[in-house]
Design a protein around this motif. Structure first.
Motif, PDB file in Angstrom:
ATOM      1  N   LEU A 102       0.831  -1.201   0.000  1.00  0.00           N
ATOM      2  CA  LEU A 102       0.000   0.000   0.000  1.00  0.00           C
ATOM      3  C   LEU A 102       0.867   1.253   0.000  1.00  0.00           C
ATOM      4  O   LEU A 102       0.599   2.215  -0.733  1.00  0.00           O
ATOM      5  N   GLU A 103       1.904   1.240   0.817  1.00  0.00           N
ATOM      6  CA  GLU A 103       2.807   2.390   0.872  1.00  0.00           C
ATOM      7  C   GLU A 103       3.500   2.603  -0.477  1.00  0.00           C
ATOM      8  O   GLU A 103       3.658   3.743  -0.934  1.00  0.00           O
ATOM      9  N   GLU A 106       0.951   4.067  -2.926  1.00  0.00           N
ATOM     10  CA  GLU A 106       0.762   5.500  -2.632  1.00  0.00           C
ATOM     11  C   GLU A 106       1.880   6.325  -3.246  1.00  0.00           C
ATOM     12  O   GLU A 106       1.643   7.371  -3.871  1.00  0.00           O
ATOM     13  N   HIS A 124      -4.694   5.707   1.619  1.00  0.00           N
ATOM     14  CA  HIS A 124      -4.095   5.513   2.942  1.00  0.00           C
ATOM     15  C   HIS A 124      -4.909   4.487   3.715  1.00  0.00           C
ATOM     16  O   HIS A 124      -6.088   4.273   3.456  1.00  0.00           O
ATOM     17  N   GLY A 125      -4.259   3.852   4.671  1.00  0.00           N
ATOM     18  CA  GLY A 125      -4.948   3.004   5.626  1.00  0.00           C
ATOM     19  C   GLY A 125      -5.524   3.866   6.735  1.00  0.00           C
ATOM     20  O   GLY A 125      -4.876   4.803   7.209  1.00  0.00           O
ATOM     21  N   ARG A 147      -9.317   5.652  -0.741  1.00  0.00           N
ATOM     22  CA  ARG A 147      -8.639   6.033  -1.982  1.00  0.00           C
ATOM     23  C   ARG A 147      -9.247   7.340  -2.466  1.00  0.00           C
ATOM     24  O   ARG A 147     -10.455   7.423  -2.692  1.00  0.00           O
ATOM     25  N   GLU A 161      -6.232  -2.175  -8.301  1.00  0.00           N
ATOM     26  CA  GLU A 161      -5.156  -1.821  -7.372  1.00  0.00           C
ATOM     27  C   GLU A 161      -5.237  -2.655  -6.095  1.00  0.00           C
ATOM     28  O   GLU A 161      -4.218  -3.153  -5.593  1.00  0.00           O
ATOM     29  N   LEU A 162      -6.435  -2.808  -5.555  1.00  0.00           N
ATOM     30  CA  LEU A 162      -6.600  -3.595  -4.332  1.00  0.00           C
ATOM     31  C   LEU A 162      -6.241  -5.055  -4.572  1.00  0.00           C
ATOM     32  O   LEU A 162      -5.664  -5.715  -3.694  1.00  0.00           O
ATOM     33  N   LEU A 165      -2.587  -5.485  -4.236  1.00  0.00           N
ATOM     34  CA  LEU A 165      -2.124  -5.455  -2.842  1.00  0.00           C
ATOM     35  C   LEU A 165      -2.226  -6.837  -2.199  1.00  0.00           C
ATOM     36  O   LEU A 165      -1.457  -7.170  -1.293  1.00  0.00           O
TER      37      LEU A 165
END
Length: 260
Positions: A102-103, A106, A124-125, A147, A161-162, A165
């Motif tokens: 995730l980072e 981003e 972001h989480g 998002r 995108e998810l 991850l």
């Protein structure tokens, strides 16, 4: 901001004395900026030629803002006593891999060219939870995040995108609540009138979401235009009184031309 509403109320009251040919509508709606049940219900029965959303913009004419999509990612493990690593699978540790990705995503989003008024999208989480007790391997870990979207980014893009991850990790992802971005055609009459009466020659964007996107989706050209201030939704929220008075003048002048 309550001050923005006050300026709109003053402008609407003054517009009544101008005997305009068209109607000036003041909509003070509930639940703005999230569920927007007030604006959604309003749009079931109301139509307009143009709209101004009176959010604070430092007296800038804003024709674009970001949208958002909430998401949840759940990673699976296997519950077992802490003394049995041969049986247990740590869902929280597995979620760590998702967080690292995730980072990286981003950073990838923020490095793009983005939108000319809004910059790039982001994510972001927001919340994370998992486990059932101190001495056990956690069977699940749940990440809730957000998002932020720029015009052109889509729900299907975020779903992809998810999926990346979670690549190779036992789990699932789903989108929850979301709203589309705003992008009003800068050639729309309401934009030209707003620029004229603000005394500016350029349009802007704001990062936060507003009900302007719903009005735009309903076919109503919309700008976001309001006074200077700060502290929205914070413990101390303030507005500059002189810019508030100026907003009332601008709103009235725009209404006078549109409805004459």
């Amino acid at each position: 901001m309550k001050g923005s509403l006050a300026a709109a109320m003053v402008a609407t009251a003054r517009a009544r004395r101008l005997e305009l040919r068209g109607d000036v509508i003041l909509a003070a709606v509930v639940d703005e900026e999230l569920g927007s049940i007030g604006t959604e219900r309003l749009l079931e029965s109301m139509r307009a030629d143009a709209a101004i959303v009176a959010e604070p913009t430092e007296l800038r004419v804003c024709v674009a803002h970001k949208g958002f999509l909430g998401f949840e990612i759940e990673v699976k493990g296997r519950a077992a006593h802490g003394s049995r690593p041969d049986l247990g699978i740590d869902a929280i540790a597995r979620m760590g891999h998702v967080l690292v990705r995730l980072e990286a995503l981003e950073a990838e989003l923020r490095s793009g060219s983005g939108h000319r008024l809004l910059g790039t999208g982001s994510l972001h989480g927001s919340l994370i939870e998992g486990g059932q007790e101190y001495s056990s391997y956690p069977a699940r870990c749940l990440l809730t995040g957000e998002r932020r979207l720029i015009p052109g980014e889509t729900r299907s893009q975020v779903e992809e995108e998810l999926g990346r991850l979670l690549d190779g990790i036992d789990g699932s992802a789903r989108l929850t609540f979301g709203r589309d971005p705003l992008e009003t055609d800068p050639r729309a009459d309401i934009v030209g009138l707003a620029l004229k009466h603000v005394g500016a020659n350029g349009v802007h964007g704001v990062a936060f979401w507003t009900d302007a996107a719903l009005l735009s989706e309903a076919g109503i050209p919309t700008v976001v235009l309001g006074p200077a201030g700060d502290g929205a939704h914070a413990e101390v929220e303030w507005v500059d009184v002189s810019s508030l008075e100026r907003c009332a003048e601008i709103y009235l002048a725009i209404a006078g031309e549109l409805c004459s």
